[in-house]
Design an enzyme around this catalytic site. Sequence first.
Site, short mmCIF file in Angstrom:
data_model
loop_
_atom_site.label_atom_id
_atom_site.label_comp_id
_atom_site.label_asym_id
_atom_site.label_seq_id
_atom_site.Cartn_x
_atom_site.Cartn_y
_atom_site.Cartn_z
CB SER A 220 2.28 1.60 2.39
OG SER A 220 1.63 2.56 3.01
CE1 TYR B 3 -1.68 2.27 -1.72
CE2 TYR B 3 -1.67 2.68 0.80
CZ TYR B 3 -0.97 2.89 -0.52
OH TYR B 3 0.27 3.30 -0.38
#
Length: 261
Positions: A146, A159
């Site tokens: 990400s 996350y």
Amino acid sequence: MLELFSLKDKVAVITGASRGLGKPMAKGLAVAGAHVVLIARDADKLNQVRDEIIAAGGAATALPIDLTDEGALRAGIREIGTALGGIDICVNNAGIISWQPLLESDVDDFQRIMDTNVKSTFIVSQECAAFMRAGGRGGRIINTGSLLSSLGRAKLHAYCSSKSAIVGLTRSLAAELGRHNITANVIAPGYFITEINESVTSRPGYVEAISGVTPMERWGQPEELVGTLIYLSSAASSFVTGQVIHVDGGIQATFTFQLAA
């Protein structure tokens, strides 16, 4: 030259294949010639993706599994790898997210995200690498990181931790498996229009704010990841390993802001 990007006669395993970024990625692998093994929890959605790939002339097998069920995950990959004569490409794409302020964060929720995003990536990579080594043909491991693999974001502690861990895991895989002609790389998407972002894209002004700090001044479309995926899955990237490739419209590498006219 285009043969460098062909995945003909390859077997590709991809997690999170029923929706979001995974669905177009799975279809892209099939168009490039791979037999795609689709893994996700939702059997109905997974079967729909499989049917769409087959209807378009591709080859696919649906493998509905909860990624947090280690026993089922290992058994499923071993069974399908044996049935298809090996595994050449491993794409760990599945991931979940949860927004929680630090003082309200739940340890169980943190662990759930780490299990889904990181532990499953390790397990699937381990099982697929065993087939790649045994087959003697090498292979490709591509993990979805990400923008937040290298940046922090408030209220996304689990996350961010998971996506940073994926980069470290991938580099460790690259260091160990290179001698077996197995490469391991990360695709790090920026902001894409998918189901996982629905909770924030519905906020007034959020989409415009992200576009404003992205040099390309827009969000990405899931299909825009396919080219990078095919490159990393194919012979075209045969000497590329341990890398993080950002597909984010330039947001990670630049600083932009809007000035009033």
